[in-house]
Design an enzyme around this catalytic site. Structure first.
Site, PDB file in Angstrom:
ATOM      1  N   GLU A  12      87.259 -71.257  70.288  1.00  0.00           N
ATOM      2  CA  GLU A  12      88.232 -70.386  69.626  1.00  0.00           C
ATOM      3  C   GLU A  12      87.752 -70.198  68.193  1.00  0.00           C
ATOM      4  O   GLU A  12      87.959 -71.062  67.344  1.00  0.00           O
ATOM      5  CB  GLU A  12      89.629 -71.017  69.677  1.00  0.00           C
ATOM      6  CG  GLU A  12      90.195 -71.167  71.084  1.00  0.00           C
ATOM      7  CD  GLU A  12      90.475 -69.836  71.753  1.00  0.00           C
ATOM      8  OE1 GLU A  12      90.632 -68.824  71.034  1.00  0.00           O
ATOM      9  OE2 GLU A  12      90.539 -69.801  72.996  1.00  0.00           O
ATOM     10  N   CYS A  51      93.165 -67.381  61.515  1.00  0.00           N
ATOM     11  CA  CYS A  51      91.978 -66.815  62.186  1.00  0.00           C
ATOM     12  C   CYS A  51      92.209 -65.395  62.691  1.00  0.00           C
ATOM     13  O   CYS A  51      91.257 -64.648  62.891  1.00  0.00           O
ATOM     14  CB  CYS A  51      91.543 -67.719  63.339  1.00  0.00           C
ATOM     15  SG  CYS A  51      92.795 -67.952  64.623  1.00  0.00           S
TER      16      CYS A  51
END
Length: 488
Positions: free
Chosen positions: A210, A244
């Site tokens: 991720e 993110c």
């Protein structure tokens, strides 16, 4: 034997006892984890406040509330997720039992990130527990206080042998990566992601990465710019931009740039007052190293709003940059901070072209009232996730897979996707020692006649209800007898 080796060895030994496999035990562990977030919210919030200056309400909203929801979903749905999954059959397997059986992978390594230290570390752990695995949890050392609280609290609530917490920095992580795992789940940046993948390759260990990237945000000139900028402001400056999937930069036509700047400034004031530095809902940069990195990105850009900073408190005000060039420093890497560059472009075609020149982002945002604009942006680009007219909220939808593509990551999680990602989906076919005549077509000697029958049985597809399948099964037995006689 190092501390890291011992933790992994204990986890594997505990897994091999089989105690993580029964659904009842998995649910018990999940309920205990859920209890942690109810009973220890103050310790959790205090640590996150020290690390990132998040308020107690902000910690619950962005860290633990989603985890409680994920745990509740896993508890409710676990029996369904773990059950055998019937699949379609062809004529050759009509009388057989054919299904997919999810099974635990073994020992999983979870390497968390510092920006949302509970959310992105515990969410994979929920999937690992639900899938029946053991898991070694490695919280980020950058969040010093949170890592310590995690190390102290998790063993009080869940099986400390099956789910050990290993703290430390780069040397400890490297030592963990030298061990053999059955899956590695990493959240962080692409540079470290490559190191993780290289280490995993030595043991042929599958990985979920991720990562991140520069998530674009296109504003159509015909949309409600006020609402669009309010949502973008929230998505960008939440957690001081250290998200993110934060919108990394804005693409818009030159004619609306000034309006966009004014609307973002207005929303900054609404959210964080005239003094974000004293606002309890505005965070801080995690440390001075990242503070200096972010400030260096400003060097060749024009500040349109904000820009105030205080290195001693790791404070950078919500900042907007105007007329940013593609070659500017701020456009060469993921910002991961409260800087919002605006790049003027000439419409949708140029925006799509610009986005496609870069690496595939973790998220892509478009603000428009025109469905054709939204559909073109979706169909002519690629990204981990795609949102129209909002930011970040797809992370909260458990029925959507969350993950990257290309440079922004591989694999996905949330809800059932976490369970499947950390399970081996085992294909199973159970036959009976009957109806051998049907099998004669596959046994040597091979002949054109046998090939003809094989083509019929393998390639023929029929959409039948339950009664139709029963009738066909009877017919198949008759055909098998005929085929056997014919082939002989």
């Amino acid at each position: 034997m190092s501390r890291e080796q011992q933790a992994v060895a204990r986890a594997r030994k505990a897994f091999e006892t089989g105690r993580s496999r029964p659904l009842e035990y998995r649910i018990l562990q999940l309920k205990n984890l859920q209890r942690l977030f109810v009973e220890r919210q103050k310790e959790i919030s205090d640590a996150v406040k020290k690390d990132l200056n998040k308020s107690e309400v902000g910690t619950q909203l962005y860290e633990t509330l989603g985890l409680e929801g994920e745990i509740g979903l896993a508890i409710r749905k676990l029996k369904e997720w773990a059950a055998p999954r019937p699949v379609e059959k062809n004529l050759l397997t009509l009388s057989d039992t054919v299904y997919i059986q999810p099974e635990p992978l073994g020992v999983v390594l979870i390497i968390g990130a510092w920006n949302y230290p509970w959310a992105v570390t515990i969410q994979p752990l929920i999937g690992a527990i639900a899938a029946g695995n053991a898991a070694v949890v490695k919280p980020s050392e950058v969040c010093v206080h949170t890592a310590k609280v995690m190390e102290d609290l998790l063993p009080l609530y869940i099986d400390m042998e099956l789910y050990p917490v290993v703290t430390g920095g780069v040397p400890e992580t490297q030592e963990l990566l030298r061990q053999r795992f059955d899956h590695i789940f990493y959240t962080g940046n692409s540079m470290v992601g490559k190191v993780i993948m290289e280490a995993a390759a030595k043991h042929l260990t599958p990985v979920t990465l991720e990562l991140g990237g520069k998530s674009p945000c296109y504003i159509d000139k015909n949309c409600d710019i006020s609402i669009a900028c309010r949502r973008i402001t929230w998505g960008k400056y939440t957690n001081c931009g250290q998200t993110c999937i934060a919108p990394d930069y804005i693409l818009c036509e030159p004619g609306i740039q000034d309006r966009v700047i004014e609307e973002v400034k207005k929303s900054i004031k609404d959210f964080y007052t005239d003094s974000p530095k004293t606002c309890p809902d505005y965070g801080r940069i995690i440390n001075q190293r990242h503070f200096k990195r972010i400030m260096a990105l400003l060097e060749d850009s024009t500040v349109a709003a904000g820009g105030d900073n205080d290195e001693s408190h790791c404070f950078i005000a919500p900042t907007v940059l105007r007329d940013v060039k593609p070659e500017a420093k701020v456009m060469q890497e993921e910002i991961f901070g409260p800087l919002l560059p605006i790049l003027p472009i000439n419409g949708l075609d140029e925006a799509i072209k610009f986005i496609n020149k870069g690496e595939k982002p973790l998220a892509l945002y478009v603000f428009s009232a025109d469905e054709k604009v939204i559909n073109r942006m979706r169909d002519e680009t690629s990204s981990g996730g795609f949102l129209a007219n909002d930011c970040l909220v797809h992370f909260s939808v458990s029925s959507l897979p969350f993950g990257g593509v290309g440079n922004s990551g591989m694999g996905c999680y949330h809800g059932k996707f976490s369970f499947d990602q950390l399970s081996h989906l085992r294909g199973c076919l159970i036959k009976k020692l009957k109806m051998e005549g049907v099998n004669d077509m596959r046994y040597p000697p091979h002949t054109p006649k046998k090939l003809g029958w094989a083509r019929f049985f393998i390639l023929k597809t029929l959409d039948l209800g339950w009664l139709g399948r029963m009738l066909l099964l009877g017919l198949l037995a008759v055909v098998a007898a005929v085929v056997l006689q014919y082939l002989r």
